[in-house]
Design an enzyme around this catalytic site. Structure first.
Site, PDB file in Angstrom:
ATOM      1  N   ASP A 231      -3.637  -5.587  -5.769  1.00 23.41           N
ATOM      2  CA  ASP A 231      -4.103  -4.924  -6.683  1.00 23.41           C
ATOM      3  C   ASP A 231      -4.448  -5.738  -7.817  1.00 23.41           C
ATOM      4  O   ASP A 231      -3.531  -5.707  -8.699  1.00 23.41           O
ATOM      5  CB  ASP A 231      -3.247  -3.817  -7.085  1.00 23.41           C
ATOM      6  CG  ASP A 231      -3.804  -2.510  -8.043  1.00 23.41           C
ATOM      7  OD1 ASP A 231      -5.031  -2.778  -7.957  1.00 23.41           O
ATOM      8  OD2 ASP A 231      -3.329  -1.932  -8.527  1.00 23.41           O
ATOM      9  N   LYS A 238      -6.576  -5.463 -14.413  1.00 22.46           N
ATOM     10  CA  LYS A 238      -5.289  -5.423 -14.886  1.00 22.46           C
ATOM     11  C   LYS A 238      -5.209  -6.764 -15.832  1.00 22.46           C
ATOM     12  O   LYS A 238      -6.149  -7.622 -15.549  1.00 22.46           O
ATOM     13  CB  LYS A 238      -4.230  -5.645 -13.745  1.00 22.46           C
ATOM     14  CG  LYS A 238      -3.925  -4.402 -12.940  1.00 22.46           C
ATOM     15  CD  LYS A 238      -2.885  -4.526 -11.892  1.00 22.46           C
ATOM     16  CE  LYS A 238      -2.556  -3.584 -11.050  1.00 22.46           C
ATOM     17  NZ  LYS A 238      -1.820  -2.485 -11.747  1.00 22.46           N
ATOM     18  N   ARG A 312      -2.721   6.380  -5.351  1.00 22.55           N
ATOM     19  CA  ARG A 312      -3.022   7.667  -5.000  1.00 22.55           C
ATOM     20  C   ARG A 312      -4.095   8.232  -4.225  1.00 22.55           C
ATOM     21  O   ARG A 312      -3.853   9.275  -3.592  1.00 22.55           O
ATOM     22  CB  ARG A 312      -2.671   8.557  -6.441  1.00 22.55           C
ATOM     23  CG  ARG A 312      -4.013   8.425  -7.230  1.00 22.55           C
ATOM     24  CD  ARG A 312      -3.723   8.982  -8.773  1.00 22.55           C
ATOM     25  NE  ARG A 312      -2.825   7.814  -9.429  1.00 22.55           N
ATOM     26  CZ  ARG A 312      -2.329   7.945 -10.483  1.00 22.55           C
ATOM     27  NH1 ARG A 312      -2.674   8.887 -11.347  1.00 22.55           N
ATOM     28  NH2 ARG A 312      -1.422   7.067 -11.053  1.00 22.55           N
TER      29      ARG A 312
END
Length: 463
Positions: A231, A238, A312
């Site tokens: 990710d 990030k 999600r």
């Protein structure tokens, strides 16, 4: 697994072995009376008081003749035994004597012996345990945990969506289950949110599905796992520190595969539907963008408030898929939010559920097997934070608070209202080494979920 010797640090039954005396403070006087006087004096002069986890090697005429492990006053956990494989000499074999719980000892020994050894030879091999009678279930459970750890520890370069799907396929083949790999156009049509999350990577996304008919009359349990193999955060990138451990972002998938392995190998009286969303959240011209509106399997549209809230989105399609099969219970697991770690730290997975009986069973099981969970609320007052002006729902909250709760409320929108559901927000990593828990990937919650499910089965059979 990369190293089968570390997977099963067990000596064959009947092997020549030395005694490992296990003792509580209450039982220490009796142990002292049963030992040879020099050995008892050695323990007494060393101040041994049977403290939990303390290990003493007892000298004999030809070297170490025995070992003594303190269990402490409270019931010993598997971690009490976790240091033994490397505290005792490499290659030696040991058998339990005294007050040990055979299952906890076997589990702790096997978990403590594990080291991630895919890319280097371990400095030494563990000592071996002659497994006590009646510990076959503990051995199966340990192996399920170890396989989950191994998957989490693999670098993303060697574990992409295809390789994670292959791991699910291998599990299905080992356990006599059926397997389906959904990719390409079938994925785009059937799991559009999964496809959108994985669309930015050259490693194509897929959904791995395992079906197991272990008991024709048993209840159907659906297991859904977030399998984000790496990710970056997507276009909402990030930081370097935030990205560093993101190979573990498929920890929820590893946990669900481990749980499925344990249930199938133990021949639990259930049927299983396992769905793993295997993707890489990468940065490219094909990556989803902030404020894109995505379709989902359920038909709800989702505004992408942040591309780093991708897990999600993956679970949304998996939960809708699971709900279509009307299972007796849906379980999902994901390394979903940093907010859960801020609230509970690294060792306590956050549990959310819409069913009080499920909550009670999972929490009690976690405490009993030293794999604790902590329930957080599905607080209805925060549901409006997910409102969107252009779509049915936003994937992030409008306020920088209660991030784990808001994420769970998002997931709840994709679960049928009348189907029991539980969600685990896990860390899936040990930041530092402790007995039985080496630094690296960890299947947090696996043993609690297994024990909780088994506790629920009698009530389900009566309903």
């Amino acid at each position: 697994m990369s190293n089968t010797d570390l997977l099963r640090p067990l000596a064959p039954s009947g092997s020549e072995s030395r005694p490992l005396h296990t003792v509580t403070p209450e039982g220490l006087p009796e142990l002292m009376e049963g030992l040879e006087p020099p050995a008892a004096a050695f323990l007494r002069d060393g101040g041994f008081a049977a403290e939990a986890g303390r290990i003493v090697l007892v000298p004999g005429a030809e070297g170490v003749s025995a070992a003594v492990l303190g269990l402490g006053a409270a019931p010993a956990s598997p971690w009490t035994y976790g240091a033994l494989p490397y505290a005792l000499r490499e290659g030696t074999a040991w058998h339990l004597a005294g007050e040990a719980d055979p299952a906890a000892a076997t589990l702790g020994w096997m978990l403590g012996a594990y080291r991630f050894a895919r890319y280097r030879t371990p400095a030494r091999k563990p000592a071996l345990l002659v497994p006590p009678q009646g510990t076959a279930e503990a051995q199966v459970l340990a192996e399920a945990v170890l396989r989950a750890r191994e998957l989490i520890n693999l670098p993303a370069a060697d574990l992409g969506p295809a390789e994670l799907s292959d791991a699910a396929r291998a599990l299905a083949e080992r356990c006599g289950a059926t397997f389906e790999d959904i990719a390409g156009e079938a994925l785009a049509q059937g799991f559009p949110a999964v496809a959108a999350v994985g669309g930015g990577s050259h490693r194509a996304p897929r959904v791995a599905v395992i079906r197991w008919e272990g008991s024709a009359e048993g209840p159907l349990v659906a297991l859904c796992g977030k399998g984000v193999c790496f990710d970056t955060g997507g276009l909402d990138l990030k930081s370097a520190d935030g990205m560093k451990r993101m190979k573990k972002d498929m920890g929820g998938a590893a946990l669900m595969l481990g749980l499925a392995e344990a249930l199938m190998r133990l021949r639990a009286p259930v049927r299983l539907l396992v769905a793993i969303g295997a993707v890489e959240n990468a940065v490219s011209s094909k990556a989803m963008r902030p404020l894109d509106v995505l379709r989902t399997r359920k038909g709800l549209t989702v505004e992408v408030g942040n591309t780093d809230a991708e897990g999600r989105l993956v679970l949304a399609d998996l939960l809708a898929f699971a709900g279509e099969h009307r299972p007796r219970l849906i379980l999902d697991a994901a390394t979903l939010t940093g907010a859960a770690r801020v609230a509970l730290g690294p060792d306590l997975p956050a549990l959310y559920t819409n069913d009080e009986n499920v909550a009670a069973a999972l929490l009690a099981a976690g405490d009993a097997c030293h794999d604790p969970l902590w329930r957080l609320p599905l607080h209805e007052g925060y549901a409006s934070w997910l409102d969107s002006s252009v779509a049915d729902i936003n994937n992030v909250g409008s306020r920088p608070m209660a991030g784990s709760i808001v994420a769970a409320l998002f997931l709840r929108r994709f679960v049928p209202d009348d189907v029991p559901w539980a969600h685990l927000d896990v860390y899936a990593w040990n930041d530092s080494a402790r007995p039985g828990r080496p630094e690296g990937g960890e299947a947090m919650g696996l043993r609690a979920l297994l024990a909780g499910l088994m506790a629920l089965l009698p009530a389900w059979a009566e309903s």
